[in-house]
Enzyme design. Structure first.
Site, short mmCIF file in Angstrom:
data_model
loop_
_atom_site.label_atom_id
_atom_site.label_comp_id
_atom_site.label_asym_id
_atom_site.label_seq_id
_atom_site.Cartn_x
_atom_site.Cartn_y
_atom_site.Cartn_z
N THR A 253 0.86 -1.04 -0.03
CA THR A 253 0.01 -0.09 0.00
C THR A 253 0.90 1.35 0.02
OG1 THR A 253 -1.65 -1.13 1.40
CG2 THR A 253 -2.12 1.04 1.14
N ARG B 78 7.87 -2.80 2.72
CA ARG B 78 8.07 -2.94 4.12
C ARG B 78 8.57 -4.30 4.54
NH1 ARG B 78 3.01 0.87 6.55
NH2 ARG B 78 3.59 2.66 5.30
N SER C 79 6.44 3.78 8.57
CA SER C 79 5.06 4.56 9.07
C SER C 79 4.99 4.08 10.53
CB SER C 79 4.02 4.14 8.12
OG SER C 79 3.05 4.74 8.69
N LYS D 87 10.22 3.95 0.70
CA LYS D 87 9.16 4.50 -0.38
C LYS D 87 9.41 5.38 -1.52
CE LYS D 87 6.85 7.01 2.87
NZ LYS D 87 5.37 7.31 3.60
N ASP E 62 2.34 9.81 13.71
CA ASP E 62 2.99 8.26 13.69
C ASP E 62 4.42 8.48 13.37
OD1 ASP E 62 2.82 9.23 11.03
OD2 ASP E 62 2.44 7.06 10.38
N ASP F 179 6.32 8.29 10.63
CA ASP F 179 6.85 9.35 9.65
C ASP F 179 5.81 10.64 9.55
OD1 ASP F 179 4.67 7.73 8.75
OD2 ASP F 179 5.26 7.96 6.62
N ARG G 132 0.32 10.59 9.74
CA ARG G 132 -1.00 10.25 10.32
C ARG G 132 -1.14 11.27 11.67
NH1 ARG G 132 -2.18 4.03 10.76
NH2 ARG G 132 -1.39 3.40 8.54
N GLU H 15 -8.39 9.47 4.82
CA GLU H 15 -8.77 7.92 5.06
C GLU H 15 -8.89 7.63 6.55
OE1 GLU H 15 -6.39 5.22 2.35
OE2 GLU H 15 -4.72 6.80 2.83
N SER I 232 -7.78 5.58 8.32
CA SER I 232 -6.45 4.90 8.76
C SER I 232 -5.69 6.05 9.29
CB SER I 232 -5.73 4.22 7.80
OG SER I 232 -5.25 4.84 6.52
C1 G16 Z 1 -0.56 3.65 4.47
C2 G16 Z 1 -0.96 4.31 3.27
C3 G16 Z 1 -2.38 4.62 3.42
C4 G16 Z 1 -3.38 3.51 3.96
C5 G16 Z 1 -2.67 2.91 4.93
C6 G16 Z 1 -3.38 1.59 5.60
O1 G16 Z 1 -0.49 4.46 5.38
O2 G16 Z 1 -0.42 5.57 2.89
O3 G16 Z 1 -3.14 5.31 2.17
O4 G16 Z 1 -4.62 3.91 4.00
O5 G16 Z 1 -1.29 2.38 4.85
O6 G16 Z 1 -3.30 0.59 4.82
P1 G16 Z 1 -3.52 -0.80 4.74
O7 G16 Z 1 -5.10 -1.13 5.09
O8 G16 Z 1 -3.31 -1.41 3.42
O9 G16 Z 1 -2.76 -1.43 5.82
P2 G16 Z 1 0.89 4.64 6.15
O10 G16 Z 1 0.51 5.76 7.41
O11 G16 Z 1 1.06 3.22 6.80
O12 G16 Z 1 1.86 4.98 5.25
#
Ligand code: G16
Length: 544
Positions: free
Chosen positions: A18, A22, A113, A126, A278, A280, A283, A364, A366
């Site tokens: 996503t 990682r 993240s 990334k 968070d 980086d 969030r 989002e 998240s």
């Molecule tokens: C990343 C993505 C977000 C996504 C989140 C959760 O966030 O940048 O767009 O909503 O992961 O993704 P998943 O549900 O696939 O785990 P971050 O903050 O981890 O980079």
């Protein structure tokens, strides 16, 4: 210094998820692992040769070593200039801003993240493209394809460079500018928000705040902006020192991992406002006294009140949310008479809409919220937006939220995560749901009738690109929804996410307990997907 060509063989597991690649730290520490991935990037992005690259990370374990490796590869591959955050630090939104401001060809951010750090923790890398946003799928797929056939990488036999002091150095022919990671970003924030009004709020004697940087990258940013430029009381920023293992915690701003902060919003000495970011810095979690603002509600509140912030005085042209995010912002868009786009999970899907000027705000579930000021979600930006709002309205967070629900109705929302479950069982569960999609519409479950059931597919309205199988959506006629997805960011087994939403307009039912309202839907979601039978889990690991 000479360029060395090192023979290598591909690794089979370098497909970005996503948000970038990682893996466990030990995976990245394998000889040639990081080099292969970065060389694959240089191979598919020839524009980086002779160009400018932004580089930094969230300060996690292996960040500093990885930066030295990447600098050598960049020099050997002909990059003309690297803009490096001092101490190898750059928050994700700050990196996005630097790419845009200095017209770089792209940027590399080292981060996993919100995942834990340290030698046993996770690491990640990334790539962001020239608009400052995460690489779109076409790029990540090309990168993955190249990583499957790579047979050499280029590096230099040069020394490690000083990454801690501001100034310009050279590595071979490549210029490296070590920049203050905070300054440009903080300057940008001053152009968007009413810093004077926020200062007055801080000095009103009626307002107190804590920002939890979770020992991750936002510590220096928050100190400079909140305690420095906005003159909030010293001590407003807690856990402000970036640490390679985040102090042993998950740098994940949610009710579970930021429980200490949540506790500060309760009881007789509760602070008026609290927030966290968070690993980086992209969030955010927003809390008021005795009140948690869901990320979905936060987006809706910001959209409804955007005109209070100088950077958004003209209002919003449109909004977007990821598919599993609650439909709270849809109601706001409807009243504002602007478009609301529903995209797959992943910030990269907002990039085209932002570039095309179709949306101003996006978010989002998240814990991600952002706008057209950069091309990433932005934790501190969201916190400043809320501060601006609170300064303009002089209302407690809870009252503001209640007013919002009275006006638009309330989207009760919760997410259940089943972490590190068996990957085959998770796939089986999703396939089982897919197999039954056609027969679900029209069925009544727990007194609610299903109106649609599908596997979400998205056609980007700007470039026409298509993304299929983005999660199972079940919609009920009263606006309730159940969504099932497998996470694309985990590093162990699979993570099943179940997103649940109930819409209420009845003024008497706006202030109920979320868990109680959700209980019937939770049961339906569990039974339909046979979660316990298929995963062996009777309850989720995390509820947010
Ligand atoms: C990343 C993505 C977000 C996504 C989140 C959760 O966030 O940048 O767009 O909503 O992961 O993704 P998943 O549900 O696939 O785990 P971050 O903050 O981890 O980079």
């Amino acid at each position: 210094m000479t360029v060395i060509q090192v023979p290598t063989t591909p690794f089979a597991d370098q497909r970005p998820g996503t948000s970038g690649l990682r893996k466990k730290v030990q995976v990245f520490q394998q000889p040639h692992y990081l080099e292969n991935f970065v060389q694959s990037l240089f191979d598919i992005r020839p524009d980086l040769a002779g160009g400018t690259l932004v580089l930094g990370g969230d300060g996690r374990y292996y960040n500093r070593e990885a930066v030295q490796i990447i600098l050598r590869l960049a020099a050997a591959n002909g990059v003309a200039r690297v803009l490096l955050g001092a101490g190898a630090l750059l928050s994700t939104p700050a990196a996005s801003h630097l790419i845009r401001k200095y017209r770089a060809q792209g940027g590399i951010v080292l981060s996993a993240s919100h995942n834990p750090g340290g030698p046993e923790g996770d690491f990640g890398i990334k790539f962001n493209v020239a608009n400052g946003g995460p690489a779109p799928e076409a790029v990540t797929e090309a990168l993955h394809a190249r990583s499957r056939e790579i047979d050499r990488y280029l590096t230099l036999d040069g020394p490690d460079i000083d990454i801690d002091h501001l100034g310009t150095t050279n590595l071979g022919e490549m210029e490296i500018q070590v920049l203050d990671p905070v300054r440009d970003y903080a300057d940008l924030m001053e152009t968007l928000f009413d810093f004077e009004a926020i200062q007055q709020l801080f000095h009103s004697g009626l307002f107190s705040m804590r920002f939890d940087a979770m020992h991750a990258v936002t510590g220096p940013y928050a100190r400079e902006i909140l305690e420095g430029r906005l003159r909030a009381e010293p001590g407003t920023v807690i856990n402000g020192e970036p640490l390679p293992d985040f102090g042993g915690h998950h740098p994940d701003p949610n009710l579970k991992h930021a429980a200490d902060l949540v506790a500060l919003t309760k009881g007789p000495d509760a602070v008026s406002f609290a927030a966290a970011s968070d690993g980086d810095g992209d969030r955010n979690m927003i809390l008021g006294r005795n009140c948690f603002v869901t990320p979905s509600d936060s987006l809706a509140v910001l959209a409804a009140n955007a005109h209070h912030a100088p950077g958004y005085a003209g209002g919003v042209v449109g909004v977007a949310r990821s598919m599993p995010t609650s439909q709270a912002v849809d109601r706001v868009a409807e009243q504002l008479g602007v478009e609301c786009y529903e995209t797959p999970t992943g910030w990269k899907f907002f990039g085209n809409l932002l570039d095309a000027g179709r949306i101003t705000l996006c978010g989002e579930e998240s814990f991600g919220t952002g706008s057209n000021h950069v091309r990433e979600k932005d934790g501190l930006w969201a916190v400043l937006f809320w501060l601006n709002l609170l300064a303009a309205k002089r209302q407690p967070v809870l009252d503001l939220l209640h007013d919002h629900w009275r006006r638009f109705g309330r989207n009760y929302y919760t997410r259940h995560d089943y972490e590190a479950i068996d990957a085959d069982a998770a796939q089986g569960l999703m396939e089982h749901l897919r197999a039954h999609l056609a027969e679900l519409p029209g069925r009544t479950l727990g007194g609610r009738t299903l109106t649609y059931a599908d596997d979400f597919a998205y056609r980007d309205p700007v470039d026409g690109s298509e993304s299929a199988r983005q999660g199972i959506r079940l919609g009920f006629e009263d606006g309730a929804r159940i969504v099932y997805r497998l996470s694309g960011t985990g590093t162990e087994g699979a993570t099943l996410r179940v997103y649940l939403e109930v819409y209420e307009r009845d003024p008497k039912r706006l202030f109920l307990d979320t868990a109680e309202v959700m209980a019937p839907l939770v049961d339906i979601a569990r039974d339909l997907a046979e979660i316990e039978q298929r995963t062996g889990r009777a309850a989720p690991d995390v509820i947010t």
